[in-house]
Design an enzyme around this catalytic site. Structure first.
Site, PDB file in Angstrom:
ATOM      1  CB  CYS A   1      -2.003   3.594   9.757  1.00  0.00           C
ATOM      2  SG  CYS A   1      -3.266   3.899  10.448  1.00  0.00           S
TER       3      CYS A   1
ATOM      4  NE  ARG B   1      -3.527   0.203   2.291  1.00  0.00           N
ATOM      5  CZ  ARG B   1      -4.174   0.697   3.473  1.00  0.00           C
ATOM      6  NH1 ARG B   1      -5.045   0.132   4.244  1.00  0.00           N
ATOM      7  NH2 ARG B   1      -5.397   1.972   3.352  1.00  0.00           N
TER       8      ARG B   1
END
Length: 292
Positions: A243, A185
């Site tokens: 995050c 990611r």
């Protein structure tokens, strides 16, 4: 006991320590935070088997404000809202609190961080979570416990450092900004949740799952310190973590704290960062993108 061991024990508790604490005259308040992205079965899994006396915590409604593009998928709740939830769990002014989940603390760390941010002085994560408890032979109970006696804790909020988007951008340039998401990611190869892939310019890839041993427990303190030293997070410069939405970043902050490094939470995280199309996005394996 060394200083690093003492620091670690203010963040984490083991299954054996928790079993002794639960048998003491003043046991800690025990919170079960079953949650995963896209999952809605946290409470059914809790009802099927949880630590004795544990209260279920709904991350979406009790540990976050409603989502908004300008704030991200899991904005921080107000101190008043968190206080109301904590009192409902039975947290009192003098309570000790232990939080756990069934994902090695990846969700429970949100409660750990928020309660400390709110002002609860003694909050710890069960190292290894539900798995560590059952491997140690700890008992489980099913169903829902009787309602807790209402707590009286007062939470002010603001006791831990928080970054906004401009602060995160500055820290990426002037300090150390860690991206706690999975490496793919960070690189922008996949994005299963948010509308845009990539990472904040200057952020360093630091998947929080790499702080865990194969058993799901945190690495020992020397290993954590070495990992963060390699990432540049030694505490000599300011450190921040983000995050996808500010949940698993709290897990990385817990690992840093266990290693003796203080870090700020970029609460809006990636889901807030990409809410403004003018904010730059970087693709690739390095902080500034491109080939490694």
């Amino acid at each position: 006991m060394t200083g690093t061991d003492t620091t670690r024990r203010t963040v984490l508790t083991t299954a054996a320590e928790l079993e002794r604490d639960l048998a003491s005259p003043a046991p800690p308040v025990l919170l079960d935070v079953r949650w995963a992205v896209g999952a809605t079965d946290g409470r059914p899994r809790y009802r099927a088997g949880h630590l004795p006396g544990a209260r279920f915590v709904d991350l979406e409604t009790e540990l976050a404000a409603p989502p908004a593009p300008a704030l991200g998928r899991h904005p921080l709740p107000s101190a008043d809202r968190l206080q109301a939830a904590a009192r409902g769990w039975g947290v009192r002014a003098d309570s000790r609190v232990v939080v756990y989940d069934d994902t090695s603390g990846l969700a429970a760390a949100r409660a750990w961080w928020l309660l400390r941010w709110g002002g609860v002085g003694d909050v710890r994560l069960l190292d290894g979570g539900l798995g560590a408890w059952t491997r140690a032979g700890g008992p489980l109970e099913s169903g829902e416990p009787a309602p807790a006696a209402p707590g009286d804790v007062e939470l002010a909020g603001g006791l831990l450092p928080v970054l906004d988007a401009p602060g995160a951008a500055r820290l990426a340039e002037q300090g150390v900004l860690l991206d706690a998401r999975a490496a793919e990611r960070y690189r922008g190869e996949v994005e299963p949740v948010d509308a845009k892939a990539g990472h904040v310019p200057g952020a360093v890839s630091a998947p929080t799952t790499d702080n865990l041993a194969a058993t799901g427990e945190f690495l020992d303190t020397p290993a954590l310190r070495e990992r963060f030293r390699h990432l540049g997070a030694t505490g000599t410069s300011d450190v921040g973590v983000y995050c996808g939405s500010g949940v698993t970043a709290a897990h990385e902050i817990a690992a840093l704290a266990a290693a003796g490094v203080h870090a700020a939470l970029y609460a809006g995280s990636w889901s807030q960062w990409i809410g403004d199309p003018d904010r730059p996005v970087v693709l690739g394996p390095t902080p500034q993108g491109g080939p490694s």
